[in-house]
Design an enzyme around this catalytic site. Structure first.
Site, PDB file in Angstrom:
ATOM      1  CB  CYS A 106      43.272  33.223  45.888  1.00 53.96           C
ATOM      2  SG  CYS A 106      41.867  32.939  45.586  1.00 53.96           S
ATOM      3  CG  HIS A 157      42.850  38.789  45.053  1.00 54.92           C
ATOM      4  ND1 HIS A 157      43.644  37.703  44.518  1.00 54.92           N
ATOM      5  CD2 HIS A 157      41.679  37.663  45.212  1.00 54.92           C
ATOM      6  CE1 HIS A 157      42.919  36.001  43.964  1.00 54.92           C
ATOM      7  NE2 HIS A 157      42.192  36.419  44.454  1.00 54.92           N
TER       8      HIS A 157
HETATM    9  N1  GLN Z   1      40.023  28.951  41.274  1.00 54.94           N
HETATM   10  C1  GLN Z   1      40.522  28.998  42.666  1.00 54.94           C
HETATM   11  C2  GLN Z   1      38.576  29.152  43.481  1.00 54.94           C
HETATM   12  O1  GLN Z   1      37.910  29.884  42.790  1.00 54.94           O
HETATM   13  C3  GLN Z   1      41.499  30.095  43.349  1.00 54.94           C
HETATM   14  C4  GLN Z   1      40.321  31.879  42.953  1.00 54.94           C
HETATM   15  C5  GLN Z   1      41.505  33.008  42.912  1.00 54.94           C
HETATM   16  O2  GLN Z   1      42.295  32.435  42.814  1.00 54.94           O
HETATM   17  N2  GLN Z   1      41.058  33.953  43.128  1.00 54.94           N
HETATM   18  O3  GLN Z   1      39.302  28.601  44.818  1.00 54.94           O
END
Ligand code: GLN
Length: 254
Positions: A93, A207
């Site tokens: 992510c 995740h």
């Molecule tokens: N902050 C980034 C987004 O909102 C990554 C989010 C995350 O790592 N789950 O896309």
């Protein structure tokens, strides 16, 4: 045999339980009698990627991504050299987003990335949140089946996404997997790609954490790291019955 894992910014990118990926890799080494050492690398820490076998780069909120950009940019040259030499890296992510040229947040801030891969990320109009079911690209599916024969030839990827960013891959840069229709947004909710694969670099939006329910990917990472050391890449099989059951449950299979 020793596998050295570097966990990048574990104190900042710790919002989504992605440290479970590091715990899984260490457990799958321990269960096989392979020594595994963990190096936590955060802002200001001395770290040489050349002394690492697997890098883990987890996800986090926009704020934390902004905090680490300066420190991260200083690490780009050494990382680029190590990745070109086959260093294994799993980015999830936010970590995936930081592999590219930039990440533009919903507030319009533009965080420079490592520019290690030809991709970029810009915030979409809503967050992509939910379970994802995807099919690995044939190359990665075949490599994962070789690395983890006990995974009954799983060719799928399951996990949970929660991101506002939309990631776009440059031409010729393949995704890690392709989302099934109606089963997740993936990189951008448009082109069906999920994550990215470039040599021994694996990026994903999933995740969960990812690796406990995707043991074939965990063993692929370990196998690639051992092969790069010149060690036998065949890992002794583990009893992955529970992991496979959890994977198939997410797929909707019993
Ligand atoms: N902050 C980034 C987004 O909102 C990554 C989010 C995350 O790592 N789950 O896309």
């Amino acid at each position: 045999m020793t596998i050295r894992i570097a966990h990048l910014y574990p104190d900042l990118l710790n919002l989504y339980g992605d440290r479970g990926n590091v715990m899984t890799l260490m457990a799958r080494c321990r269960w096989r009698g392979i020594d595994c050492v963990l190096e936590r690398v955060s802002i200001g820490a001395a770290w040489d990627p050349a002394d690492t076998d697997i890098v883990f780069f987890g996800g986090g909120s926009d704020r934390e991504q902004g905090i680490l950009t300066r420190d991260l940019s200083g690490r780009a040259p050494a990382l680029r050299s190590a990745l070109a030499d086959g260093l294994v890296l799993l980015a999830v992510c936010g970590g995936l987003q930081m592999l590219g040229s930039h990440y533009r947040t919903p507030a319009g801030e533009e965080y420079p990335g490592l520019s290690l891969l030809d991709l970029y990320t810009e915030a979409g109009d809503k967050r992509l949140i939910g379970d994802v079911r995807a099919d690995l690209t044939p190359e990665t599916a075949a490599a994962a089946a070789r690395a983890c024969p006990g995974a009954e030839g799983l060719t799928t990827l399951v996990g949970f996404e929660n991101h506002g960013g939309r990631t776009w891959l440059g031409p010729g840069l393949p995704p890690l997997a392709r989302t099934r229709p109606g089963a997740g947004g993936g990189n951008n909710g448009r082109d069906g790609g999920e994550g990215v694969r470039w040599r021994n670099v694996f990026g994903t939006y999933l995740h969960g954490p990812l690796l406990p329910k995707n043991p074939h990917i965990a063993d692929l990472l370990l196998s690639l790291a051992l092969a790069r050391q010149g060690q036998p890449a065949e890992l002794p099989p583990l009893d992955d019955a529970e992991e496979i059951m959890a994977h198939k449950a997410r797929l909707g299979k019993r």
